[in-house]
Design an enzyme around this catalytic site. Structure first.
Site, PDB file in Angstrom:
ATOM      1  N   LYS A 252      50.782  44.819  40.665  1.00 11.13           N
ATOM      2  CA  LYS A 252      50.946  43.456  40.147  1.00 11.13           C
ATOM      3  C   LYS A 252      51.580  43.498  38.768  1.00 11.13           C
ATOM      4  CE  LYS A 252      48.225  39.559  38.393  1.00 11.13           C
ATOM      5  NZ  LYS A 252      46.870  39.060  38.111  1.00 11.13           N
ATOM      6  N   LYS A 264      44.900  28.587  30.865  1.00 14.41           N
ATOM      7  CA  LYS A 264      43.715  29.299  30.408  1.00 14.41           C
ATOM      8  C   LYS A 264      43.285  28.790  29.037  1.00 14.41           C
ATOM      9  CE  LYS A 264      44.950  33.716  32.607  1.00 14.41           C
ATOM     10  NZ  LYS A 264      43.788  33.897  33.483  1.00 14.41           N
ATOM     11  N   ASP A 275      48.371  41.624  32.071  1.00 12.67           N
ATOM     12  CA  ASP A 275      48.262  41.263  33.478  1.00 12.67           C
ATOM     13  C   ASP A 275      49.292  41.971  34.339  1.00 12.67           C
ATOM     14  OD1 ASP A 275      46.672  39.923  35.295  1.00 12.67           O
ATOM     15  OD2 ASP A 275      47.914  38.123  35.327  1.00 12.67           O
ATOM     16  N   ARG A 338      47.683  37.057  43.458  1.00 16.25           N
ATOM     17  CA  ARG A 338      47.657  37.275  44.903  1.00 16.25           C
ATOM     18  C   ARG A 338      48.896  36.688  45.593  1.00 16.25           C
ATOM     19  NH1 ARG A 338      42.032  34.302  44.990  1.00 16.25           N
ATOM     20  NH2 ARG A 338      42.131  35.296  42.938  1.00 16.25           N
TER      21      ARG A 338
END
Length: 497
Positions: A252, A264, A275, A338
């Protein structure tokens, strides 16, 4: 033997040599001490008075010319426990002896590789953005020559080389994770991957936004819509001279995750440059395979994007179409990882590998369950999961298995599409639901493992071989799995080709 390793924003520069005795200009000589065993030339009473007991990472410096440095390496153990202790002790040592420019180090037992590896990891600093004035007020970069007091042999040279290569691979991943999101955009990451591939003898293909659209990567395109910078997809390939099995890796790569329209809170944004730690770990591991003589063919897929609320971000309720035609209703814009992983997993599966392994900073739930030192492991193939756990144990990066219960699968149903990307109102089992979502894009019978490294991608302070910032977690596990030999032989995870 001579060798030099330079990584970590130019903050780690260490040369290595093999000698039987310390050179005349050595400033310090490091001697390992096993817990419960005497230190040569020193009485037990003296050591007891100093508080030194040979515990892992204890360092005692004794005046002299050269200085004698005692390094605690814990109980004398073989196997993973002993290797992990030496790696941790060496990392602490690197910070303790930073001022010395030439050292002689007596390796502890047969853990020479872990000594070199841990020393590089412990000496790492990310100082690319410190001015010269700021650098003058902080620790100086590690720049040393180290004589390893062991006979020069093919085995010793190999251990040093392997330790350097693994350490450098981890530091590459750390560098990437530590870069600010403004600097490490998807395009910049792809450019860095191209350079790494060229040096490591990997094939490298970079898809721009137009190619991504042509390939119908709807998840990656959807997430990227909210960013003012374009996405990229990087495909890397490693092919040894002779191979019978091929593994696909997926990492990812959200280079900054603001949460999209599901913005956020500010307190959660500080670590969101990390991330992309899954993609960084995969690139780091790929960079070392050739040098370590990996006998497995490996492909890597790195979907790269930002998740921002600018431009034309995906809205709650929008429906995205993944490459295989699966439709996904977006119920939460911050469950974006995802979505981009779905496209990459489909691509990886289309190449018909013997197994797929993915790494992703996917869910806070995994970190809540397992803390900051243990990664979560899920998948469809028990032999593959067992091999991964064993490799992770040997590498000092523990993984713990979590289930993928079919009873939870109905929670992913959508009223308007095939799937939802997030189950609103559900607080429990969200790491498992994320894993179940990814499983939807794995063909039946294809072995697959998912590592959720959300909790392990960053650390807050220097702790053993970890240094504050990016950890590079997962690099060592992948390298160990792919180079130890188990994955190069036909077995339960698929036929040879």
């Amino acid at each position: 033997m001579g060798g030099r390793a330079a990584r970590g924003a130019a903050a780690v520069t260490v040369g290595w040599g093999l000698r039987r005795e310390p050179a005349d200009d050595v400033e310090a000589v490091v001697r390992p001490v096993w817990a419960g065993e005497p230190a040569q030339g020193l009485s037990a009473a003296y050591l007891s008075a100093t508080g030194f007991a040979g515990e892992v990472g204890q360092v005692l410096q004794l005046p002299g010319d050269p200085v004698t440095v005692l390094l605690g390496v814990g109980p004398r153990e073989a196997g993973p426990a002993g290797s992990a202790a030496v790696r941790t002790a060496a990392a602490v040592l690197a910070r303790a002896v930073r001022p010395y420019r030439r050292l002689a180090v007596q390796p502890p037992g047969d853990h020479l590789r872990q000594l070199v590896e841990g020393y590089l990891l412990g000496g790492y600093q990310f100082d690319r953005y410190r001015s010269s004035r700021s650098r003058g007020t902080t620790e100086t970069p590690l720049h040393q020559w180290i004589d390893l007091l062991t006979p020069d042999s093919a085995g010793a040279r190999r251990a040093v080389t392997e330790g350097r290569r693994v350490g450098e691979a981890v530091l590459l991943a750390r560098d990437l994770v530590n870069e600010p999101g403004e600097a490490l955009t998807p395009q910049a990451f792809a450019e860095r991957a191209t350079v790494v591939a060229g040096r490591a003898g990997l094939s490298c293909e970079v898809w721009d936004a137009e190619r991504i659209a042509a390939e119908k990567l709807g998840g990656l395109l959807g997430v990227s819509r909210g960013s003012l910078v374009e996405p990229r997809l990087v495909r890397l390939g490693y092919r040894p001279d002779r191979w019978s099995r091929r593994i696909a890796l997926v990492g990812k790569g959200v280079t900054f995750d603001a949460g999209g329209l599901s913005l956020k809170p500010n307190a959660h944004l500080a670590g969101m440059k990390a991330d992309m730690a899954g993609a960084a770990a995969v690139l780091g591991a790929m960079s070392a395979l050739g040098a370590l003589g990996c006998e497995v063919a490996v492909d890597a897929w790195l979907p790269l994007t930002e998740n921002m609320p600018n431009g034309d971000p995906i809205r709650i309720g929008d429906v995205l179409v993944v490459r295989d035609g699966t439709t996904v209703e977006v119920c939460h814009a911050d469950a974006e990882g995802r979505l981009i992983m779905a496209d990459a997993l489909v691509l990886a599966a289309e190449s018909a590998p013997d197994a797929i392994i993915d790494l992703a900073t996917l869910t806070d739930a995994a970190a809540i369950a397992l803390g900051r030192r243990i990664g979560a492991l899920m998948g469809t193939d028990e032999p593959l999961l067992d091999r991964l756990r064993a490799a992770a144990t040997r590498a000092g990066e523990p993984l713990w298995p979590l289930p993928l219960p079919d009873a939870y699968r109905p929670q992913l149903r959508s009223k308007v599409a095939d799937l939802v990307n997030y189950t609103l109102g559900t607080r429990h089992g969200t790491a498992l639901l994320a894993g179940l979502f990814l499983r939807e894009f794995i063909p039946p019978g294809l072995p697959w493992a998912h590592l959720d490294i959300q909790g392990t991608a960053l650390c807050d302070a220097d702790d053993g071989e970890w240094v504050a910032g990016g950890t590079g977690f997962g690099v060592r596990t992948l390298i160990e799995l792919l180079t130890a030999g188990a994955m190069s032989r036909p077995g339960p995870t698929g036929p040879a080709r």
